[in-house]
Design a protein around this motif. Structure first.
Motif, PDB file in Angstrom:
ATOM      1  N   PHE A 142       0.838  -1.207   0.000  1.00  0.00           N
ATOM      2  CA  PHE A 142       0.000   0.000   0.000  1.00  0.00           C
ATOM      3  C   PHE A 142       0.869   1.251   0.000  1.00  0.00           C
ATOM      4  CE2 PHE A 142      -2.180  -3.522   1.947  1.00  0.00           C
ATOM      5  CZ  PHE A 142      -3.408  -3.498   1.318  1.00  0.00           C
ATOM      6  N   MET A 143       0.221   2.401  -0.120  1.00  0.00           N
ATOM      7  CA  MET A 143       0.912   3.679   0.065  1.00  0.00           C
ATOM      8  C   MET A 143      -0.014   4.600   0.852  1.00  0.00           C
ATOM      9  SD  MET A 143       0.608   5.398  -3.749  1.00  0.00           S
ATOM     10  CE  MET A 143       1.147   7.052  -3.291  1.00  0.00           C
ATOM     11  N   SER A 144       0.594   5.447   1.676  1.00  0.00           N
ATOM     12  CA  SER A 144      -0.194   6.445   2.406  1.00  0.00           C
ATOM     13  C   SER A 144       0.012   7.780   1.702  1.00  0.00           C
ATOM     14  CB  SER A 144       0.294   6.537   3.839  1.00  0.00           C
ATOM     15  OG  SER A 144       1.702   6.611   3.850  1.00  0.00           O
ATOM     16  N   LEU A 145      -1.015   8.628   1.734  1.00  0.00           N
ATOM     17  CA  LEU A 145      -0.911   9.904   1.013  1.00  0.00           C
ATOM     18  C   LEU A 145      -1.748  10.970   1.686  1.00  0.00           C
ATOM     19  CD1 LEU A 145      -0.917  10.717  -2.693  1.00  0.00           C
ATOM     20  CD2 LEU A 145      -2.857  11.575  -1.388  1.00  0.00           C
ATOM     21  N   ILE A 146      -1.227  12.186   1.629  1.00  0.00           N
ATOM     22  CA  ILE A 146      -2.009  13.326   2.070  1.00  0.00           C
ATOM     23  C   ILE A 146      -1.934  14.384   0.961  1.00  0.00           C
ATOM     24  CG2 ILE A 146      -0.121  14.325   3.456  1.00  0.00           C
ATOM     25  CD1 ILE A 146      -2.568  14.521   5.591  1.00  0.00           C
ATOM     26  N   CYS A 147      -3.052  15.049   0.705  1.00  0.00           N
ATOM     27  CA  CYS A 147      -3.144  15.924  -0.477  1.00  0.00           C
ATOM     28  C   CYS A 147      -3.552  17.347  -0.085  1.00  0.00           C
ATOM     29  CB  CYS A 147      -4.184  15.342  -1.437  1.00  0.00           C
ATOM     30  SG  CYS A 147      -4.460  16.315  -2.928  1.00  0.00           S
ATOM     31  N   PHE A 148      -2.917  18.326  -0.712  1.00  0.00           N
ATOM     32  CA  PHE A 148      -3.190  19.746  -0.445  1.00  0.00           C
ATOM     33  C   PHE A 148      -3.624  20.393  -1.763  1.00  0.00           C
ATOM     34  CE2 PHE A 148      -0.072  17.991   2.360  1.00  0.00           C
ATOM     35  CZ  PHE A 148      -0.414  18.475   3.615  1.00  0.00           C
ATOM     36  N   LYS A 149      -4.827  20.988  -1.753  1.00  0.00           N
ATOM     37  CA  LYS A 149      -5.327  21.550  -3.006  1.00  0.00           C
ATOM     38  C   LYS A 149      -4.674  22.894  -3.344  1.00  0.00           C
ATOM     39  CE  LYS A 149      -9.873  21.484  -3.493  1.00  0.00           C
ATOM     40  NZ  LYS A 149     -11.252  21.988  -3.712  1.00  0.00           N
ATOM     41  N   ASN A 150      -4.381  23.692  -2.316  1.00  0.00           N
ATOM     42  CA  ASN A 150      -3.745  24.990  -2.561  1.00  0.00           C
ATOM     43  C   ASN A 150      -2.234  24.794  -2.716  1.00  0.00           C
ATOM     44  OD1 ASN A 150      -5.796  27.413  -2.135  1.00  0.00           O
ATOM     45  ND2 ASN A 150      -6.376  25.733  -0.765  1.00  0.00           N
ATOM     46  N   GLY A 151      -1.859  24.138  -3.814  1.00  0.00           N
ATOM     47  CA  GLY A 151      -0.459  23.849  -4.101  1.00  0.00           C
ATOM     48  C   GLY A 151       0.083  24.841  -5.113  1.00  0.00           C
ATOM     49  N   SER A 152       0.365  24.354  -6.322  1.00  0.00           N
ATOM     50  CA  SER A 152       0.960  25.239  -7.346  1.00  0.00           C
ATOM     51  C   SER A 152       0.069  26.430  -7.670  1.00  0.00           C
ATOM     52  CB  SER A 152       1.230  24.450  -8.623  1.00  0.00           C
ATOM     53  OG  SER A 152       2.461  23.770  -8.524  1.00  0.00           O
ATOM     54  N   LEU A 153      -1.260  26.206  -7.653  1.00  0.00           N
ATOM     55  CA  LEU A 153      -2.131  27.316  -8.061  1.00  0.00           C
ATOM     56  C   LEU A 153      -2.078  28.443  -7.025  1.00  0.00           C
ATOM     57  CD1 LEU A 153      -5.135  25.352  -9.637  1.00  0.00           C
ATOM     58  CD2 LEU A 153      -3.089  26.252 -10.738  1.00  0.00           C
ATOM     59  N   ALA A 154      -1.871  28.112  -5.748  1.00  0.00           N
ATOM     60  CA  ALA A 154      -1.725  29.158  -4.718  1.00  0.00           C
ATOM     61  C   ALA A 154      -0.400  29.899  -4.918  1.00  0.00           C
ATOM     62  CB  ALA A 154      -1.787  28.543  -3.328  1.00  0.00           C
ATOM     63  N   ARG A 155       0.666  29.160  -5.207  1.00  0.00           N
ATOM     64  CA  ARG A 155       1.953  29.818  -5.469  1.00  0.00           C
ATOM     65  C   ARG A 155       1.847  30.704  -6.702  1.00  0.00           C
ATOM     66  NH1 ARG A 155       3.501  24.643  -3.529  1.00  0.00           N
ATOM     67  NH2 ARG A 155       3.508  23.692  -5.590  1.00  0.00           N
ATOM     68  N   GLU A 156       1.111  30.237  -7.713  1.00  0.00           N
ATOM     69  CA  GLU A 156       0.930  31.048  -8.926  1.00  0.00           C
ATOM     70  C   GLU A 156       0.146  32.321  -8.624  1.00  0.00           C
ATOM     71  OE1 GLU A 156      -0.815  28.938 -12.226  1.00  0.00           O
ATOM     72  OE2 GLU A 156       0.716  27.381 -12.121  1.00  0.00           O
ATOM     73  N   ARG A 157      -0.864  32.217  -7.748  1.00  0.00           N
ATOM     74  CA  ARG A 157      -1.655  33.412  -7.400  1.00  0.00           C
ATOM     75  C   ARG A 157      -0.736  34.490  -6.823  1.00  0.00           C
ATOM     76  NH1 ARG A 157      -7.339  33.262  -6.195  1.00  0.00           N
ATOM     77  NH2 ARG A 157      -8.171  31.484  -7.330  1.00  0.00           N
ATOM     78  N   ILE A 158       0.141  34.083  -5.907  1.00  0.00           N
ATOM     79  CA  ILE A 158       1.062  35.057  -5.297  1.00  0.00           C
ATOM     80  C   ILE A 158       2.041  35.586  -6.356  1.00  0.00           C
ATOM     81  CG2 ILE A 158       2.973  35.277  -3.629  1.00  0.00           C
ATOM     82  CD1 ILE A 158       0.266  35.267  -2.258  1.00  0.00           C
ATOM     83  N   ARG A 159       2.572  34.677  -7.155  1.00  0.00           N
ATOM     84  CA  ARG A 159       3.503  35.090  -8.212  1.00  0.00           C
ATOM     85  C   ARG A 159       2.850  36.135  -9.119  1.00  0.00           C
ATOM     86  NH1 ARG A 159       4.184  31.204 -13.231  1.00  0.00           N
ATOM     87  NH2 ARG A 159       2.081  32.042 -13.391  1.00  0.00           N
TER      88      ARG A 159
END
Ligand code: ADP
Ligand code: XUL
Length: 521
Positions: free
Chosen positions: A323-340
């Motif tokens: 198996f694999m364990s995973l945690i996911c964050f939606k405000n990833g690249s698109l949040a960094r792009e917003r600031i950029r």
């Protein structure tokens, strides 16, 4: 030995990567961008604009059109598709496609794939992983199944808004006639594989675990969860299979149009994160991976399915077993792009703002960068909060904004991922943003871990190609990882002990700011 193709149907693009296991080289790495190459489908950041921030769908015809375009573009570049010995692929996880009974038909060469797919859809659009609109359905599924603990024990995750089961339930509730007309439900991964084969290709355990429907230990759909989700669902899903199963062979449409070799085997596709696990050479437990794609994810292989005590994380199938364990964050690249974009920075300037213009800890400035509803922690009513110096709060201190978004993301990741690998000393970093040195340094310092990067940043496509080589070419995982997933010496980043000490304090201040601003998160 031979040449193996990995296709990656991600949120914003479709890519093809071919590995040559004789030479140890990547011989093709080509991509179609949905925004740049297929703007007529109207998707922005991979999704169709919608006034409700909780609703995020995409267009399955766009994915079909991208497959045609990519095959043609590669053919025109002079690459011979007939050299490919086997194919596998990857899809953004959780997204679902709804089709009439009888899909897929015998493709005809007279029409494009997108034109043909359109006729078979019972739902014009596909809910994707960014959708958070199914809270009511999650509650109903949990209630029907006997509680959150039962859903988690069977499927590895609580009923989660973006997961396919809750999305299917919403479709059934809102349009029962269209649901009744649906003969087959596919994930993005199994849909793309079915397009390629012109045959129904099953869902694999890796991606199937992202549906709230799979009994992880039994390796089959859970009758309890199927019943808790929607009536008659059993018949709309093919039985799930191991990630090494052969799903079919490439359809004559691709042989005649693009020059694939007749009979080329297609190994079932999997989700982008399970594929990345393989593509990063992290199939064995103990290696932590951070992927900075459209979503940010943190994952690691594990032997037995251990679930997140806080209820945010997931257990998926590991394509190389276990198996694999995973945690996911939606405000990833698109949040960094917003600031950029908001502060008029290039990616180089963004990195320089972190490395040269601001200190670790950002002079005490803190941001909660929830531009859109967040998955981890669960925040449906999104907003961006700042605390710190007047210049930072007012937005005039530009460099501090870049550091603040990245520090917040890394601190949140550390806070919420401790159940996966408690204190990793090394982290493998991948995804489009992994090449940014400023971002990599903050992650090294917050986690007090050495960062290693691979020469290939598209680990999902690479992992898919490696799966094809393993399943059809019978090449060992160790040999594949040594040839294609060895970390690049030049890509290493060491933690800075002084910064590490600063972040021990920032971590508790960040956690306090988060729970003060978003109580219950
Ligand atoms: P996905 O597989 O989800 O489509 P990718 O792994 O291809 O995503 O990553 C795409 C993202 O990478 C883009 O949204 C972009 O913001 C980000 N990105 C690309 N280059 C850089 C860079 N130099 N610095 C930071 N982020 C970057
Ligand atoms: C994982 C998740 C995303 C998508 C898109 O649970 O929702 O990482 O797979 O990349």
């Amino acid at each position: 030995m031979g040449r193996y193709l990995g296709l990656d149907a991600s949120t914003q693009s479709l890519s093809a990567l071919v590995i040559d296991t004789d030479t140890g080289e990547v011989v093709l790495n080509e991509s179609v961008s949905f925004a740049e190459d297929l703007p007529e489908y109207g998707c922005v950041d991979g999704v169709l604009p919608h006034a409700d921030p909780l609703i995020r769908h995409s267009d399955p015809c766009l994915w079909a059109a991208a497959l045609d375009l990519l095959c043609e573009r590669v053919r025109q570049s002079g690459f011979d598709w007939a050299d490919v010995d086997a194919i596998s692929g990857s899809g953004q996880q959780h997204g679902s496609v709804y089709l009439r009974a009888g899909f897929p038909p015998q493709w005809t060469g007279r029409q494009s794939l997108a034109e043909q797919v359109k006729f078979w859809l019972t739902r014009a659009t596909s809910p994707v992983w960014m959708d958070s609109s199914t809270s009511a359905e999650c509650d109903e599924i949990a209630r029907n199944a006997g509680g959150d603990a039962t859903v988690t024990a069977i499927s590895g995750s609580r009923a989660i808004e973006r997961f396919t089961g809750p999305q299917i339930r919403k479709f059934w509730k809102e349009t029962p006639e269209a649901y009744a007309q649906t003969g087959r439900i596919h994930l993005v991964s199994s849909f793309m594989a079915s397009l390629l084969c012109g045959a129904d290709v099953p869902i694999d355990f890796g991606d199937g675990a992202g549906m709230n429907l799979l009994d992880l230990k039994a390796g089959d759909w859970s009758p309890l969860l199927l019943d808790a989700t929607a009536p008659g669902l059993t018949g709309k899903l093919l039985p799930p299979v191991p990630s090494s199963a052969i799903g079919g062979t490439v359809h004559p449409y691709f042989v005649e149009r693009y020059g694939f070799r007749a009979g080329t085997p297609v190994v079932v596709f999997s989700g982008d994160n399970p594929n990345s696990l393989i593509g990063m050479g992290a199939g064995k437990p103990g290696i932590a991976v951070i992927s900075l794609g459209t979503s940010d994810t943190y994952f690691a292989a594990m032997r037995d399915p251990v679930t997140d005590p806080d209820g945010y994380g997931h257990v998926f199938g590991n394509p190389s077993g276990g198996f694999m364990s995973l945690i996911c964050f939606k405000n990833g690249s698109l949040a960094r792009e917003r600031i950029r974009d908001q502060f008029g920075l290039s990616w180089d300037a963004f990195s320089a703002a972190i490395l040269q213009q601001t200190p670790p800890g950002n002079n005490g400035n803190l941001m909660l960068p929830y531009f859109v509803p967040e998955i981890t922690p669960r925040i449906l009513d999104a907003s961006v909060k700042r605390s710190g110096t007047p210049g930072f709060v007012a937005g005039t201190d530009v460099a501090a904004q870049a550091r603040a978004v990245v520090e917040a993301q890394a601190l949140s990741m550390k806070q919420h991922a401790a159940w996966i690998v408690e204190a990793p000393t090394q982290i493998l970093l991948t995804g489009g943003a992994s090449q940014n040195s400023g971002i990599a340094q903050v992650i090294a310092d917050v986690f007090n871990a050495e960062i290693k990067r691979l020469p290939v940043t598209n680990s999902a496509a690479l992992g898919a190609a490696m799966r094809a080589a393993s399943a059809v070419g019978k090449i060992s995982w160790n040999a594949l990882a040594a040839a294609f997933a060895a970390p690049d010496a030049a890509g290493r980043v060491q933690p800075d002990p002084q910064a590490v000490a600063v972040y021990a304090d920032s971590a508790s201040r960040f956690a306090a700011f988060l729970s003060e601003q978003f109580p219950g998160s």
